[in-house]
Design an enzyme around this catalytic site. Sequence first.
Site, PDB file in Angstrom:
ATOM      1  N   HIS A 186      -0.286  35.189  92.127  1.00  0.00           N
ATOM      2  CA  HIS A 186       0.707  36.209  92.493  1.00  0.00           C
ATOM      3  C   HIS A 186       1.138  35.997  93.950  1.00  0.00           C
ATOM      4  O   HIS A 186       2.305  36.146  94.301  1.00  0.00           O
ATOM      5  CB  HIS A 186       0.067  37.589  92.302  1.00  0.00           C
ATOM      6  N   HIS A 228     -10.125  36.136  87.732  1.00  0.00           N
ATOM      7  CA  HIS A 228      -9.421  37.322  88.230  1.00  0.00           C
ATOM      8  C   HIS A 228      -8.834  37.077  89.626  1.00  0.00           C
ATOM      9  O   HIS A 228      -7.636  37.271  89.852  1.00  0.00           O
ATOM     10  CB  HIS A 228     -10.414  38.490  88.254  1.00  0.00           C
ATOM     11  N   GLU A 229      -9.659  36.632  90.527  1.00  0.00           N
ATOM     12  CA  GLU A 229      -9.191  36.417  91.902  1.00  0.00           C
ATOM     13  C   GLU A 229      -8.145  35.308  91.955  1.00  0.00           C
ATOM     14  O   GLU A 229      -7.207  35.363  92.757  1.00  0.00           O
ATOM     15  CB  GLU A 229     -10.364  36.092  92.843  1.00  0.00           C
TER      16      GLU A 229
HETATM   17 ZN   LIG Z   1      -8.401  42.536  91.701  1.00  0.00          ZN
END
Ligand SMILES: [Zn+2]
Length: 689
Positions: A487, A480-481
């Site tokens: 991004h 997730h991180e």
């Molecule tokens: Zn997050």
Amino acid sequence: MTALLLVGTAQSANPFFETYKNKYGAPPFDKIKNEHYKPAFTEGIKQQQAEINAIANSKAAPTFVNTIEAMDFSGVLLKKVSSVFFNLYSSETNEGMSKIATEISPVLSEHNDNIYLNEKLFARVKTLYDNRAKLNLTPEQTRLLEKYHRNFIRSGAALNKEQKEKLRAINKELGLAQLAFGQNVLDETNAYQKVVDNVADLAGLPESVRQAAAADAKEAKMDGKWLFSTHKASFIPVLQYSDNRQLRKDLLMAYTTRANHDNDKDNKAVINKIVKLRLQKAQLLGFDTSAAFILDDTMAKTPKTVYDFLATVWTPALNKAKTEAAELQKLMDKEGKGEKLEAWDWWYYSEKLRKANFNLDEEALKPYFKLENVRKGVFDLATKLYGLKFKKLHDMPIYHPDVEVFEVTDADSSLVGILYTDYFPRPGKRAGAWMNNISDQYKKDGINHRPIICNVGNFTKPTAGKPSLLNMDEVETLFHEFGHALHGLLTQCTYPSLSGTSVSRDFVEFPSQIMENWCWEPEVMKTYARHYKTGEVMPQELMDKIQLAGTFNQGFVNAELLSASLLDMDYHTIKDTANFDVAAFENASLARMGMIPQIIVRYRSTFFNHIFEGDYSAGYYSYTWAAVLDADAFAAFKETGDVYNPKVAKAFRKNILERGDSDDPMKLYRKFRGANPNPDALLKKRGLK
Ligand SMILES: [Zn+2]
């Protein structure tokens, strides 16, 4: 002369006043000391204020370049010191830094007000905004102009003097009320103690849970007894494993009635105040409800969109929850005690069901999740999808020995950015996991400045004989991180305020959550889930269990989550607060949803910190909203039969990961997917369809 020289020496010794010499422009963490922050903050604020004054007082007619662009590139020194300070304040803090934070926070918010309430500056922004169609701006410039204009409006720049005073008073009172709310929850959470003095009352509890409860009792000078609290780590195992129904009930009731006892820690009156103040604020700024004001700045845009969206997931979730309740009741009937399923039975019987159906033992999985293997897995995934390469750098300045630094390059070997990883807990690091920018990506004077990003976590530490072995939750968090990091790394924007993850809060979790989809794909697991001793790939049987367990109990989980999202929306769409009563309001809200009594809304009003202490009001839906986006976007890969499909990966990179906030997120999504996000993929993934 001497004095001047001294100032010169003092400044040149402060790393923030120098150009970072590192070839990537990384901060010299090894040279930065506490005493460097305050002079740099003070000078940084002074410099930016001078830049802002020059823009506001300029005799030249406002143009995009002399006003908006100038503002966006202002405050270089302030950004330089802020990013280092606030990164380290989260991950490697000390007493001195806490003191600086307390001193500097009000100064920074005043500085912010001095910009956003500057009337001459706002007049220039407004002139540009009103004439934006005639300015020949690029789409990104239009977006930036609109973003600044909206920020000014939302800060009250368009109000008259009297209204501005009123807004300031509301903000102040709201701040205090939200603080009081959080304090009451904290006090009530800490005050509750459930003491058990008879070992028979612990039936069913695993040894590790008993030991923790005994240690807590010992610490509270109740040697030989067992102590439980309303902290999750203490009472969730009781709900899951305790055969003692009364103990389960006592703890669940204590947890769900926090700050709701009609005493001086009761939050009902505080909520009443917060709801009223938020409505006043929204109306002052020209909106009919608080939710309308808040959502104006998001991808969803309006309360109606959020309600319509929640309804599409709520109904199937509630239906699934009802089916699950019937299954649990059957299990209880088999025991023949004649008991009816209650909220305090759900965890207990679903745990029994989980064991019977899946027999998934987390301990057996951990050896396959060595941290270095998982990180390499996620790097390899980025190589397969986007052609990125990761090279460990050994000569970079770091702020702690646990920190590792990687150079990230593209398929054509050009620099993408720098990634710091900092994965282990220590005193001075706050709980949780996060991604942060150390420096932003932007383009100026023909140079594309590449970003510096960090991923921070609190994962299981290695011990003398054993490497760091992660549990499933930690594996998912690492993926997730890293999604947030991508991004931040792949962004290709011109303006720092639009680049990377500076997107609306119902969009920001999309690039991160989509990564979680890859982590449990058997094809991906085969690349990284290898036994830390033998290097053997995880057996198929274990991988199958992980897949099957994915949709278990999802009716309950989603009903809990979505009822809280709906309750949040209900509070923030109130238009009339004349006879507003919190207890009656909550009951009516839950009744309208058709919530079943065996499930308690995840956050009852009096301890709904996200929305009443924090700034997630009319925002709790965001988690599910982003989940729809990530499931639908991942389906775009799955539909091709190839989770690494290069064409889809390229479209995702070009339209989502590179674009930051340079365009409307819904438009970006449609460009990637060719259609609006469809909730079907999420419903299937969660077993709701
Ligand atoms: Zn997050």
